[in-house]
Design a protein around this motif. Structure first.
Motif: not given
Length: 203
Positions: A26-27, A29-30, A112, A119, A33-34, A115-116, A73
Motif C-alpha cells: 500500500t505504501e 503504491a501510494e 481503493a 489513481g 502514484v504520487g 488508488r482513489e 493494488g
C-alpha cells in the motif's frame, strides 16, 4: 520504508508477515502514484520508485510484477473476494440482484484497489494503464461470470452470465467516471445504484 519481510515463526507469524506485506504494498503504491502524477508515468522508472522507497529494484518486484501493476493494488484479491461473495449469495436470488448487492458491498474496495481519485485520473490519462485496466477487468468479469453459474440453484448459460456480468461492469465503470467528473465528491454507492437501476434487466 522497511521491506517488511517478517521474521516471526511462531503463533501469528504468518499472519503478521502478510499484514506487513500488504502495508508495504500500500505504501509503495501510494508513493508510486504520487511520483507518476508529478513526473509522468512513462518518465518514472521502477528504479526511481524503488530508490524513493529505500528498496532495491529486486525488492520492488517482490511486491509488484510490473510498474503498471503498482497502480492497481490488490485487484486480483478483490476479484477473488467478489467471486466468493457471489457464490455465497442465497440460492434462487436473481443473478442481477446478486451482482448489484455484491458490487455495492465491494464498491469501496474496488475503488481503493485503483488508488482513489489520483489513481483513476492517472489511468484515464495513460494509454498503457488503460490497457492494463481493461485486461484486469476482463479477467475479473470472467471469474465473476463463472461464480454466477456456480451458485446453488443457478440456471444460467455462459452467454447470459457473461452478458449480465459485462452489464454490471459497465454500471461500475459509469459510476466511476461520474465520480471522477465530480472531482471525487459524488456518492459512489448512489451512482452505482442509479446505474444498476437504469440497466436493470428482467432476469
Amino acid at each position: 520504508m522497511t521491506q517488511g519481510d517478517g521474521t516471526g515463526t511462531r503463533g501469528g507469524g504468518s499472519g503478521l508477515r502478510e499484514r506487513t506485506r500488504r502495508a508495504v504494498r500500500t505504501e509503495l503504491a501510494e508513493l508510486a502514484v504520487g511520483m507518476f502524477a508529478e513526473r509522468g508515468f512513462e518518465e518514472t522508472t521502477v528504479e526511481d520508485i524503488a530508490a524513493a522507497a529505500g528498496l532495491s529494484k529486486r525488492s520492488f518486484f517482490r511486491y509488484f510484477p510490473s510498474k503498471e501493476d503498482v497502480v492497481f493494488g490488490d485487484v486480483e484479491e478483490v476479484a477473488a473476494g467478489i467471486a466468493e461473495a457471489v457464490r455465497a449469495r442465497p440460492a434462487g436470488e436473481p443473478a442481477w440482484t446478486c451482482l448489484r448487492v455484491v458490487l455495492r458491498e465491494w464498491e469501496g474496495r474496488i475503488h481503493a484497489s485503483q488508488r482513489e481519485l489520483a489513481g483513476l485520473r492517472l489511468i484515464e490519462s495513460t494509454p498503457a494503464l488503460r490497457a492494463r485496466l481493461h485486461a484486469k477487468r476482463d479477467e475479473m468479469r470472467t471469474s465473476i461470470a463463472a461464480a454466477l453459474r456456480e451458485r446453488p440453484g443457478a440456471d444460467l448459460d455462459a452467454f447470459t452470465a457473461d452478458l449480465l456480468t459485462a452489464a454490471a461492469g459497465a454500471a461500475l465503470d459509469a459510476a466511476s467516471r461520474e465520480w471522477l467528473r465530480a472531482g471525487g465528491t459524488a456518492d459512489r454507492a448512489a451512482l452505482l445504484d442509479r446505474a444498476f437501476a437504469v440497466l436493470s434487466p428482467r432476469v
